[in-house]
Design a protein around this motif. Structure first.
Motif, PDB file in Angstrom:
ATOM      1  N   ILE A 117      18.189  37.842 -49.186  1.00 49.71           N
ATOM      2  CA  ILE A 117      18.297  36.761 -50.182  1.00 49.71           C
ATOM      3  C   ILE A 117      17.008  35.938 -50.154  1.00 49.71           C
ATOM      4  CG2 ILE A 117      19.510  34.644 -50.807  1.00 49.71           C
ATOM      5  CD1 ILE A 117      22.071  35.867 -49.576  1.00 49.71           C
ATOM      6  N   CYS A 176      14.064  37.550 -51.656  1.00 48.25           N
ATOM      7  CA  CYS A 176      14.071  37.659 -53.122  1.00 48.25           C
ATOM      8  C   CYS A 176      13.756  36.316 -53.766  1.00 48.25           C
ATOM      9  CB  CYS A 176      15.388  38.232 -53.615  1.00 48.25           C
ATOM     10  SG  CYS A 176      15.480  40.020 -53.310  1.00 48.25           S
ATOM     11  N   ALA A 228      16.887  33.301 -56.004  1.00 48.30           N
ATOM     12  CA  ALA A 228      17.988  34.064 -55.411  1.00 48.30           C
ATOM     13  C   ALA A 228      18.791  33.179 -54.463  1.00 48.30           C
ATOM     14  CB  ALA A 228      17.455  35.294 -54.676  1.00 48.30           C
ATOM     15  N   GLN A 238      20.887  30.885 -56.554  1.00 51.06           N
ATOM     16  CA  GLN A 238      22.035  31.533 -57.198  1.00 51.06           C
ATOM     17  C   GLN A 238      23.151  31.816 -56.190  1.00 51.06           C
ATOM     18  OE1 GLN A 238      21.444  35.458 -58.909  1.00 51.06           O
ATOM     19  NE2 GLN A 238      23.451  35.444 -59.887  1.00 51.06           N
ATOM     20  N   MET A 239      22.786  32.395 -55.038  1.00 53.75           N
ATOM     21  CA  MET A 239      23.822  32.793 -54.071  1.00 53.75           C
ATOM     22  C   MET A 239      24.555  31.579 -53.502  1.00 53.75           C
ATOM     23  SD  MET A 239      23.320  36.047 -54.292  1.00 53.75           S
ATOM     24  CE  MET A 239      22.049  36.355 -55.523  1.00 53.75           C
ATOM     25  N   TYR A 240      23.866  30.436 -53.476  1.00 52.70           N
ATOM     26  CA  TYR A 240      24.487  29.242 -52.907  1.00 52.70           C
ATOM     27  C   TYR A 240      24.892  28.221 -53.977  1.00 52.70           C
ATOM     28  CZ  TYR A 240      23.823  31.219 -48.358  1.00 52.70           C
ATOM     29  OH  TYR A 240      23.925  32.047 -47.266  1.00 52.70           O
ATOM     30  N   GLY A 241      24.790  28.612 -55.240  1.00 48.54           N
ATOM     31  CA  GLY A 241      25.353  27.774 -56.307  1.00 48.54           C
ATOM     32  C   GLY A 241      24.676  26.440 -56.530  1.00 48.54           C
ATOM     33  N   LEU A 242      23.361  26.392 -56.339  1.00 52.72           N
ATOM     34  CA  LEU A 242      22.639  25.133 -56.526  1.00 52.72           C
ATOM     35  C   LEU A 242      22.034  25.016 -57.925  1.00 52.72           C
ATOM     36  CD1 LEU A 242      20.543  24.769 -53.242  1.00 52.72           C
ATOM     37  CD2 LEU A 242      22.916  24.152 -53.683  1.00 52.72           C
ATOM     38  N   THR A 243      21.819  23.778 -58.347  1.00 49.77           N
ATOM     39  CA  THR A 243      21.070  23.562 -59.592  1.00 49.77           C
ATOM     40  C   THR A 243      19.655  23.065 -59.300  1.00 49.77           C
ATOM     41  OG1 THR A 243      21.932  21.322 -59.713  1.00 49.77           O
ATOM     42  CG2 THR A 243      23.109  23.015 -60.955  1.00 49.77           C
ATOM     43  N   VAL A 252      16.752  23.968 -58.121  1.00 44.59           N
ATOM     44  CA  VAL A 252      16.039  25.195 -57.758  1.00 44.59           C
ATOM     45  C   VAL A 252      14.706  25.179 -58.506  1.00 44.59           C
ATOM     46  CG1 VAL A 252      16.183  27.697 -57.591  1.00 44.59           C
ATOM     47  CG2 VAL A 252      18.286  26.349 -57.617  1.00 44.59           C
ATOM     48  N   ASN A 311      11.743  32.327 -62.882  1.00 47.13           N
ATOM     49  CA  ASN A 311      12.239  32.856 -61.607  1.00 47.13           C
ATOM     50  C   ASN A 311      11.243  32.768 -60.452  1.00 47.13           C
ATOM     51  OD1 ASN A 311      14.926  33.806 -61.134  1.00 47.13           O
ATOM     52  ND2 ASN A 311      14.053  35.721 -60.385  1.00 47.13           N
ATOM     53  N   HIS A 340      11.926  30.134 -72.193  1.00 45.47           N
ATOM     54  CA  HIS A 340      11.585  30.374 -70.788  1.00 45.47           C
ATOM     55  C   HIS A 340      10.437  29.483 -70.314  1.00 45.47           C
ATOM     56  CE1 HIS A 340      13.527  34.108 -72.245  1.00 45.47           C
ATOM     57  NE2 HIS A 340      14.145  34.013 -71.100  1.00 45.47           N
ATOM     58  N   ARG A 388      10.191  26.372 -69.811  1.00 46.02           N
ATOM     59  CA  ARG A 388      10.790  25.066 -69.544  1.00 46.02           C
ATOM     60  C   ARG A 388      10.925  24.860 -68.044  1.00 46.02           C
ATOM     61  NH1 ARG A 388       9.259  24.919 -73.911  1.00 46.02           N
ATOM     62  NH2 ARG A 388      10.448  24.993 -75.859  1.00 46.02           N
ATOM     63  N   GLU A 405      15.962  21.403 -65.161  1.00 48.54           N
ATOM     64  CA  GLU A 405      16.350  20.096 -65.687  1.00 48.54           C
ATOM     65  C   GLU A 405      16.325  18.983 -64.647  1.00 48.54           C
ATOM     66  OE1 GLU A 405      19.900  21.780 -67.308  1.00 48.54           O
ATOM     67  OE2 GLU A 405      21.190  20.800 -65.885  1.00 48.54           O
ATOM     68  N   GLU A 431      14.036  15.855 -64.737  1.00 42.02           N
ATOM     69  CA  GLU A 431      14.323  14.633 -65.503  1.00 42.02           C
ATOM     70  C   GLU A 431      14.544  13.438 -64.578  1.00 42.02           C
ATOM     71  OE1 GLU A 431      17.788  15.523 -67.773  1.00 42.02           O
ATOM     72  OE2 GLU A 431      16.788  17.102 -68.920  1.00 42.02           O
ATOM     73  N   HIS A 477      20.961  24.525 -67.161  1.00 42.78           N
ATOM     74  CA  HIS A 477      21.471  25.252 -65.999  1.00 42.78           C
ATOM     75  C   HIS A 477      22.995  25.348 -66.162  1.00 42.78           C
ATOM     76  CE1 HIS A 477      22.388  26.577 -62.001  1.00 42.78           C
ATOM     77  NE2 HIS A 477      21.105  26.606 -61.685  1.00 42.78           N
ATOM     78  N   LEU A 518      25.321  25.516 -64.146  1.00 49.03           N
ATOM     79  CA  LEU A 518      26.094  24.707 -63.202  1.00 49.03           C
ATOM     80  C   LEU A 518      25.711  23.232 -63.270  1.00 49.03           C
ATOM     81  CD1 LEU A 518      25.920  27.124 -60.117  1.00 49.03           C
ATOM     82  CD2 LEU A 518      27.660  27.040 -61.915  1.00 49.03           C
ATOM     83  N   MET A 527      32.584  28.096 -54.335  1.00 52.11           N
ATOM     84  CA  MET A 527      31.223  28.453 -53.882  1.00 52.11           C
ATOM     85  C   MET A 527      30.266  28.629 -55.057  1.00 52.11           C
ATOM     86  SD  MET A 527      31.694  31.038 -50.645  1.00 52.11           S
ATOM     87  CE  MET A 527      33.305  31.743 -50.919  1.00 52.11           C
ATOM     88  N   LYS A 528      30.792  28.525 -56.268  1.00 53.11           N
ATOM     89  CA  LYS A 528      30.002  28.653 -57.499  1.00 53.11           C
ATOM     90  C   LYS A 528      29.318  30.019 -57.594  1.00 53.11           C
ATOM     91  CE  LYS A 528      29.265  23.686 -57.205  1.00 53.11           C
ATOM     92  NZ  LYS A 528      29.632  23.550 -55.775  1.00 53.11           N
ATOM     93  N   ARG A 560      28.380  36.510 -50.485  1.00 47.99           N
ATOM     94  CA  ARG A 560      27.821  35.764 -51.620  1.00 47.99           C
ATOM     95  C   ARG A 560      27.035  36.686 -52.554  1.00 47.99           C
ATOM     96  NH1 ARG A 560      27.615  30.094 -51.042  1.00 47.99           N
ATOM     97  NH2 ARG A 560      28.596  29.426 -49.102  1.00 47.99           N
ATOM     98  N   CYS A 577      28.025  37.431 -56.446  1.00 50.08           N
ATOM     99  CA  CYS A 577      27.121  37.148 -57.568  1.00 50.08           C
ATOM    100  C   CYS A 577      26.925  38.396 -58.432  1.00 50.08           C
ATOM    101  CB  CYS A 577      25.802  36.572 -57.076  1.00 50.08           C
ATOM    102  SG  CYS A 577      25.996  34.853 -56.549  1.00 50.08           S
ATOM    103  N   GLN A 621      19.348  43.741 -56.905  1.00 52.24           N
ATOM    104  CA  GLN A 621      18.073  43.069 -56.620  1.00 52.24           C
ATOM    105  C   GLN A 621      17.827  42.953 -55.112  1.00 52.24           C
ATOM    106  OE1 GLN A 621      17.673  38.939 -57.852  1.00 52.24           O
ATOM    107  NE2 GLN A 621      15.484  38.909 -57.375  1.00 52.24           N
ATOM    108  N   MET A 622      18.835  42.505 -54.364  1.00 54.52           N
ATOM    109  CA  MET A 622      18.628  42.265 -52.928  1.00 54.52           C
ATOM    110  C   MET A 622      18.355  43.573 -52.172  1.00 54.52           C
ATOM    111  SD  MET A 622      19.026  38.999 -53.015  1.00 54.52           S
ATOM    112  CE  MET A 622      19.287  38.478 -54.716  1.00 54.52           C
TER     113      MET A 622
END
Lengths: 575, 575
Positions: free
Chosen positions: A392, A395, A399, A402-407, A409, A414, A544, A546, A549, A552, B45, B47, B165-166, B391, B395, B402-403
């Motif tokens: 993870i 990558c 990655a 995504q795997m840990y569900g954060l915004t 990032v 990518n 793409h 951008r 968010e 802000e 995003h 989430l 876990m989103k 996780r 996903c 990918q991983m």
């Protein structure tokens, strides 16, 4: 006559031909990007049979021009899905140039899944099975084995375990003149090399002639003027040789643009502990080298040998962006720990920016505690072990997010945003958003004019003048990336007009041309247009371009926000 | 007057208003998609604070029309990055309709990161902290706790550990009339629900009046004709009630379109062991239920209670696509093992298609051996444990690919390709490629006409007629998804004209309208156009409407390849 070599890794055969007419006037990034745009199916899988990997030296590589030894690598990126040029120091490029090879193109996929060592010399191309002891091994040992086998002076491009695992942030590593490691770091080109079954490429220039110069006297004089510009400019003549790129830690901290704790603020209290001044003093005290070049002919010498308390070598090419990412973004207040991480990145062959930003995102996700050096090193070492968590991380930041569900990032297309907060250094924010490469400071280094007051001054906290600044720097950079020159020459040529003129004069003298500054600009535009067109065909749109968010949110201490309109962003590369 | 409820999860407040005029003539997918296209920032995003989650019953939900109890859920998808409508059975939708709620919209992010239970009844909306024992718990237990607290008959929508876990493949689960589980499975909408801090939504329709019918006699008559079509058509009247959707295993295997071992071939030798006939015999022998409805009023009753050797309930809603993915694509020749996996998917709240295809990709990567049921179950259980590997699996297939650096990754727009090989059932391949939902058979189920000879016949192995077939089915499906009807009614109404007329007559009688078949088509086109426009603004282009390049390989036994040109593919939704 310049050679254009195509190597099919499926059949392990090589076709050595003359350089096609359409690439004759190109080199470096110009050549790699035009080639990829021409020949690679934009919607292809980056690790599949339709992708191609191309290496190309620059216009001036192999000559006596100082700082001209960079190698450009190009392919469709497994990280961004767009076109990618990533360049590096080392001795590979100069040896390619001396063999008069315009480009080395790798196509196809291996029939048997085995790793080859591809050797290129004056007699042609040969293929060996990769020695068993280097498959899965760290890059330092692998280079030793390869230079024992093929000769101590051969140029080496190789992938480490990360490239073998085809991780999206795997880099291509290059041996420098001392057998240490330089990297084409960004965008996962090591995974492309791995997918093609190439463990290493050896360049042996024994028996090659000197690079021909059409108008030698003119070249010599221009080369002298050019070197003079580099050695007299305060950044390339003093700051970088003395402190390395890490001179930037305290400068960016002072400017409030040093992203700290996953881009929560732009200044912290411990920056000086990891800064260039502290680093230089530490190296001196321990008997390392504070200044050192990544390729023959470098006069900037921003590299160093960072050593441990016993004076034993740990790493070199120890860059500001890596030190920032672990030292501020991941809050690890310990240069030695960061040096060991940098060593591990080089051993495993992975982008130190992408992976370090990913470490900070992992901390934000609670995977390991903030600032925990030991936990971070353990995490980074999992890449080589191929654990799921290591994969993870390998990558990249997106990655992990995504795997840990954060915004929160910090990526564009990518790819991880590097060491300059776009809310406090707004010009470089426009570069992150719009460059076809994914977030990349080197694609249009507006930090120069926003913070270092090189090439004039544009207020880093304001919007005025930033669109033009990013646009012009992106155009100039695409051209400079075609010369084989280290990008740091830009500091000198932005401020010293004769430095820029001398650069153009050297190209003219080398090839018997009469290019002007306008031709250089036109070249830069042509390259960017080809890159943007590839990306458009690969499925990229202005959506793409951008920033995430979360920018802000106000960034302390200046509490500025990312406030460019979509129209302003879209105007950057509208030429 | 129909209510439109907006709930802000940041402030935990609700605004109960009249349905805006522009949504008055919409319901189900039509409403969710138009709303998301109107109000969600396409580049946001998924989430983050700019995404919204909307639930909407269909035009006929809550009436006595058979099979009209589906609930549509809409948002920007964390899996595809595009617009998403995912629908489910259960009793939630009918209770919403009886409370005369046109849509429930969830906005904002929780201030404190805690999970709430949102209760909606005739008196309004209330917010409770989620009971501690259900956070992190499996969905079966959680539903029991919630129905103990809020009443045994309330409607429940909830997320399991995967949504908490989103994870990008997390689904939204719904309690069916027996407290078992139905899922809005595809596209990760459970992660959106998790990001908003919603553990569950409770609908209590106590005290609600019956759904008003404008022209009751006409409705009654049409409803009877409609039910008659369903009960007399061989698919909806015999095949599905008798064997469930799993009747398809042997049919697709016979047709050479049953993807086996990560889409390496379209037929295998063990299919009958996992097929619907074997399953029905097993259930009967063990004393389970072979036929059962997912919501009140269902006459197709394609669900079942799959039980263990002691007759104890394991799972229901045990679908062909799940059984295919583990049973053929991952080569697990053991229905009981697949049933336990299905149970675990329902417990953790994750898409059984996406995750099972991801298991097959993990086998292809060598993470676990092919066909190893125990290893697969252990792997699937890692999702609930939140391990890094769990996780990655959670996903989806693209993340595993990918991983682990694979190119053989069957996804479109990052969503796993389901149970019909696009080389052997070419019509559905066009649906996978072009639907704005990402690879989704239900978006335009050309299998009906290619394989089941419903609605005519188009040769599954040829290209002729497939563009029109996929287009017309996608338009019809967008409309059917707006009625609250189970999509399986399409089998009957494609073949029995009076069934289709009766459906339109019911809508007209319910709302005092005079729609024609052309209006239905127009509605379908309007919905698709809005969805495509959202995706365009989110950054999608025709480059994303492509199948993975490995479908160029011939698929045994027919050895056909995916051979549509880009122009043919791009013509599917060009209307």
């Amino acid at each position: 006559m310049a050679k254009f070599i195509r190597i099919d890794m499926g059949t392990r055969t090589a076709e050595i031909g003359a350089c096609p007419e359409k690439y004759a006037g190109l080199a470096g990034r110009g050549l790699t990007s035009m080639f990829i745009a021409d020949e690679v199916k934009p919607t292809c899988h980056p690790l599949g049979k339709y992708n191609k990997l191309v290496f190309a030296p620059g216009f001036l590589t192999g000559t006596s021009a100082v700082n001209s030894g960079r190698i450009s690598c190009g392919a469709k990126s497994p990280l961004t899905g767009g076109i990618k040029e990533s360049n590096s120091g080392g001795s590979f490029s100069q040896k390619m140039a001396r063999l008069d090879i315009k480009a080395l193109v790798f196509e196809g996929l291996p029939a048997d899944g085995k790793y080859a060592v591809v050797k290129v010399d004056k007699d042609g191309v040969t293929f060996d099975e990769a020695p068993a002891e280097i498959v899965g091994a760290g890059n330092y040992d692998a280079i030793k084995v390869l230079q024992d086998k093929y000769g101590p002076k051969v140029g080496v491009a190789l992938i480490g375990p990360a490239g073998e695992m085809k991780l999206s942030a795997a880099n291509i590593s290059f041996a420098d003149p001392e057998g240490n490691i330089r990297s084409a770091g960004r965008g996962g080109l090591g995974a492309v090399m791995g997918s093609k079954g190439i463990k290493a490429v050896i360049i042996d220039d024994a028996g090659a002639s000197a690079v021909p110069i059409a108008r030698p006297e003119e070249f010599k004089s221009a080369a002298k003027r050019f070197a003079n510009a580099l050695t007299t400019h305060p950044v390339t003549g003093q700051g970088l040789p003395k402190y390395g790129t890490n001179v930037l830690v305290n400068i960016l901290n002072e400017a409030g643009g040093l992203p700290t704790e996953n881009f929560r603020r732009g200044r912290n209290e411990w920056a000086n502990n990891i800064g260039g001044e502290t680093m230089a003093a530490t190296i001196e005290e321990r008997g390392g080298k504070t200044t050192h070049g990544c390729h023959a002919g470098c006069v900037i010498r921003c590299s160093q040998h960072y050593v441990d308390k016993q004076g034993k070598y740990i790493t070199s090419g120890f860059e500001y962006e890596t030190i920032w990412a672990l030292g501020a973004d991941a809050a690890i207040d310990d240069l030695d720990a960061i040096a060991y991480a940098d060593r591990e990145y080089d051993e495993v062959g992975i982008d130190s920016i992408e992976t370090s930003v990913a470490v900070a995102v992992a901390m934000d996700a609670g995977v390991i505690p903030w600032g925990d050096a030991k936990a971070a090193l353990d995490l980074i070492r999992q890449i080589r072990q191929g654990t799921p968590l290591g994969r993870i991380l390998g990558c990249g930041a997106a990655a992990v997010g995504q795997m840990y569900g954060l915004t929160r990032v910090p990526v564009v297309k990518n790819q991880a945003i590097p060491a300059y907060d776009p809310r406090a250094v707004k010009g470089v924010g426009l570069t992150y958003a719009t460059t076809p490469m994914g977030a990349d400071h080197t694609a249009g280094y507006a930090v120069a004019t926003n913070i270092l007051r090189v090439g004039g001054f544009v207020d880093p906290l304001g919007k005025e003048g930033q669109v033009e600044l990013s646009r012009n720097l992106q155009i100039a950079t695409a051209a400079v990336d075609s010369t084989g020159m280290c990008l740091f020459i830009a500091f000198a040529i932005l401020d010293i007009p004769d430095g820029f003129n001398a650069l153009v004069d050297m190209i003219n003298a080398r090839y018997d041309l009469s290019l002007t500054g306008d031709d250089v600009t036109a070249l830069g535009k042509t390259i960017l247009k080809a890159e943007l067109d590839f990306n458009r065909r690969a499925g990229f749109t202005s959506a793409h371009d951008r920033l995430p968010e979360f920018f802000e949110e106000p960034c302390p201490p200046h509490n500025t926000v990312w406030d460019f309109t979509d129209e302003e962003i879209d105007s950057v590369l509208a030429f």
